[in-house]
Design a protein around this motif. Structure first.
Motif, PDB file in Angstrom:
ATOM      1  N   LEU A 137       0.832  -1.200   0.000  1.00 24.85           N
ATOM      2  CA  LEU A 137       0.000   0.000   0.000  1.00 24.85           C
ATOM      3  C   LEU A 137       0.871   1.255   0.000  1.00 24.85           C
ATOM      4  O   LEU A 137       0.601   2.211  -0.731  1.00 24.85           O
ATOM      5  N   GLU A 138       1.936   1.244   0.801  1.00 29.09           N
ATOM      6  CA  GLU A 138       2.846   2.400   0.839  1.00 29.09           C
ATOM      7  C   GLU A 138       3.738   2.460  -0.397  1.00 29.09           C
ATOM      8  O   GLU A 138       4.395   3.484  -0.638  1.00 29.09           O
ATOM      9  N   GLN A 139       3.778   1.381  -1.153  1.00 30.01           N
ATOM     10  CA  GLN A 139       4.536   1.369  -2.405  1.00 30.01           C
ATOM     11  C   GLN A 139       3.652   1.711  -3.608  1.00 30.01           C
ATOM     12  O   GLN A 139       4.097   1.626  -4.749  1.00 30.01           O
ATOM     13  N   ALA A 140       2.398   2.092  -3.335  1.00 27.16           N
ATOM     14  CA  ALA A 140       1.445   2.492  -4.379  1.00 27.16           C
ATOM     15  C   ALA A 140       1.105   1.348  -5.324  1.00 27.16           C
ATOM     16  O   ALA A 140       0.808   1.576  -6.500  1.00 27.16           O
ATOM     17  N   ARG A 141       1.163   0.108  -4.824  1.00 28.42           N
ATOM     18  CA  ARG A 141       0.734  -1.030  -5.646  1.00 28.42           C
ATOM     19  C   ARG A 141      -0.766  -0.927  -5.925  1.00 28.42           C
ATOM     20  O   ARG A 141      -1.525  -0.361  -5.140  1.00 28.42           O
ATOM     21  N   ASP A 142      -1.195  -1.534  -7.010  1.00 24.44           N
ATOM     22  CA  ASP A 142      -2.603  -1.493  -7.406  1.00 24.44           C
ATOM     23  C   ASP A 142      -3.354  -2.599  -6.675  1.00 24.44           C
ATOM     24  O   ASP A 142      -3.567  -3.694  -7.196  1.00 24.44           O
ATOM     25  N   ILE A 143      -3.722  -2.340  -5.430  1.00 30.54           N
ATOM     26  CA  ILE A 143      -4.460  -3.309  -4.632  1.00 30.54           C
ATOM     27  C   ILE A 143      -5.729  -2.656  -4.103  1.00 30.54           C
ATOM     28  O   ILE A 143      -5.790  -1.438  -3.942  1.00 30.54           O
ATOM     29  N   HIS A 144      -6.718  -3.483  -3.823  1.00 31.01           N
ATOM     30  CA  HIS A 144      -7.994  -2.981  -3.318  1.00 31.01           C
ATOM     31  C   HIS A 144      -7.907  -2.790  -1.811  1.00 31.01           C
ATOM     32  O   HIS A 144      -7.339  -3.612  -1.103  1.00 31.01           O
ATOM     33  N   VAL A 145      -8.459  -1.689  -1.328  1.00 32.19           N
ATOM     34  CA  VAL A 145      -8.466  -1.400   0.107  1.00 32.19           C
ATOM     35  C   VAL A 145      -9.909  -1.392   0.589  1.00 32.19           C
ATOM     36  O   VAL A 145     -10.708  -0.570   0.149  1.00 32.19           O
ATOM     37  N   SER A 146     -10.247  -2.293   1.492  1.00 31.40           N
ATOM     38  CA  SER A 146     -11.613  -2.348   2.001  1.00 31.40           C
ATOM     39  C   SER A 146     -11.858  -1.216   2.985  1.00 31.40           C
ATOM     40  O   SER A 146     -10.923  -0.664   3.580  1.00 31.40           O
ATOM     41  N   VAL A 147     -13.121  -0.869   3.196  1.00 31.46           N
ATOM     42  CA  VAL A 147     -13.447   0.204   4.133  1.00 31.46           C
ATOM     43  C   VAL A 147     -13.101  -0.196   5.567  1.00 31.46           C
ATOM     44  O   VAL A 147     -12.781   0.660   6.400  1.00 31.46           O
ATOM     45  N   GLN A 148     -13.145  -1.501   5.870  1.00 30.56           N
ATOM     46  CA  GLN A 148     -12.765  -1.944   7.205  1.00 30.56           C
ATOM     47  C   GLN A 148     -11.296  -1.653   7.477  1.00 30.56           C
ATOM     48  O   GLN A 148     -10.928  -1.204   8.569  1.00 30.56           O
ATOM     49  N   VAL A 149     -10.447  -1.888   6.485  1.00 30.65           N
ATOM     50  CA  VAL A 149      -9.021  -1.624   6.638  1.00 30.65           C
ATOM     51  C   VAL A 149      -8.757  -0.127   6.723  1.00 30.65           C
ATOM     52  O   VAL A 149      -7.954   0.338   7.540  1.00 30.65           O
ATOM     53  N   LEU A 150      -9.437   0.663   5.904  1.00 32.66           N
ATOM     54  CA  LEU A 150      -9.274   2.116   5.960  1.00 32.66           C
ATOM     55  C   LEU A 150      -9.669   2.656   7.326  1.00 32.66           C
ATOM     56  O   LEU A 150      -8.999   3.536   7.882  1.00 32.66           O
ATOM     57  N   ASP A 151     -10.745   2.129   7.886  1.00 36.27           N
ATOM     58  CA  ASP A 151     -11.170   2.554   9.213  1.00 36.27           C
ATOM     59  C   ASP A 151     -10.107   2.215  10.254  1.00 36.27           C
ATOM     60  O   ASP A 151      -9.780   3.034  11.126  1.00 36.27           O
ATOM     61  N   ALA A 152      -9.537   1.007  10.165  1.00 37.35           N
ATOM     62  CA  ALA A 152      -8.504   0.594  11.122  1.00 37.35           C
ATOM     63  C   ALA A 152      -7.253   1.460  10.986  1.00 37.35           C
ATOM     64  O   ALA A 152      -6.650   1.870  11.978  1.00 37.35           O
TER      65      ALA A 152
END
Length: 295
Positions: free
Chosen positions: A72-87
């Protein structure tokens, strides 16, 4: 600690999406580097060279995989769920504006009521104000506190000091020391509230905000985990409550739910005094709440 399952998505294309990913990566790094280990209860140690938190520490505190967070910090093209964003928002101690920025960069909609508090009209807010000194608030079926009057703001804790995304009665009764201290029959209340939440959740099993709340409670509260596993179901009902207010003492109150829409929608929660002593103490509490804050 249980690691959140990461979802994957088909690669996105376009320079706009790539720019957003790089901006998200930079934003996460900047916020990670500004938090000291002491702020999150970690030892600093003598060999720390990284400013702020390490990536693996953020991943651990957010219950996500280290490799996934690194991507994620390397700007890879991965999906981020809202649960993870909240955490991540909670681990990185983001304020309201920063949290909104995080969700925008991730191309996600923040499901918390603090992000979009619909249905709270000016007329409804005026009604809450007119009920003072009777404590009153508007909650949804997930126990999020959407609006409240001055007396309610000081009924169980200093509610104004709580971040909007954390103004949830389930969360507060299980994790906030002042709120817990104010509840006279705490164990009974926690068990009853867990049963009510499970009953309400039947119609919201696929909604991210509900799953986020339950996951957070299971992580942070052993009492909730125990009560949740009982699978008890209780419908909402009016009742009498005892609250030990830190400013004016014991309050004996009738609790009433006034539904503002369908049965599982928002409701106005009101507290009326059982006796004259409680009525006078509510007047004193309202007077204290109405005083201007000292700079």
């Amino acid at each position: 600690m249980t690691t959140m399952v990461q979802e994957t998505a088909a690669p996105t294309t376009g320079s706009g999406a790539a720019s957003r990913r790089h901006e998200l990566a930079a934003f996460l790094r900047s916020r990670r580097e500004r938090i000291t280990p002491e702020q999150v209860g970690l030892p600093r140690g003598t060999r720390r060279r990284t400013p702020g938190l390490r990536r693996e520490e953020v991943a651990h505190l957010s219950a996500v995989g280290v490799t996934w967070y690194t991507w994620l910090e390397q700007a890879r093209d991965i999906h981020v769920s809202v649960q993870v964003l909240d955490a991540l928002a909670r681990t990185l101690m983001l304020d309201g504006s920063e949290r909104a920025h995080l969700f925008q960069l991730a191309g996600a909609v923040d499901p918390t009521p603090a992000a979009s508090c619909t249905g709270i009209t000016d007329a409804l807010r005026e009604t809450l104000d007119q009920l003072d000194p009777l404590p009153a608030c508007v909650q949804n079926s997930r126990y999020d506190i959407l609006a409240y009057n001055r007396t309610y703001a000081r009924l169980l804790c200093d509610l104004d000091a709580i971040p909007p995304e954390d103004r949830n009665c389930m969360l507060l009764v299980h994790t906030h020391p002042d709120w817990r201290e104010a509840i006279v029959h705490l164990e009974e209340t926690m068990r009853l509230m867990a049963a009510k939440l499970r009953a309400s959740m039947a119609g919201h099993l696929s909604e991210p905000a509900w799953k986020m709340l339950v996951r957070r409670l299971q992580t942070e509260s052993p009492e909730f985990r125990e009560n949740w596993e009982r699978y008890e179901i209780v419908a909402h009902r009016s009742k009498t409550k005892q609250i030990r207010n830190a400013h004016v003492g014991l309050l004996n109150l009738h609790h009433t739910d006034l539904w503002l829409g369908p049965q599982h929608g928002a409701r106005m929660v009101t507290y009326t005094p059982v006796d004259e002593e409680t009525r006078e103490r509510l007047r004193k509490l309202h007077a204290l709440a109405a005083r201007p804050a000292v700079a």
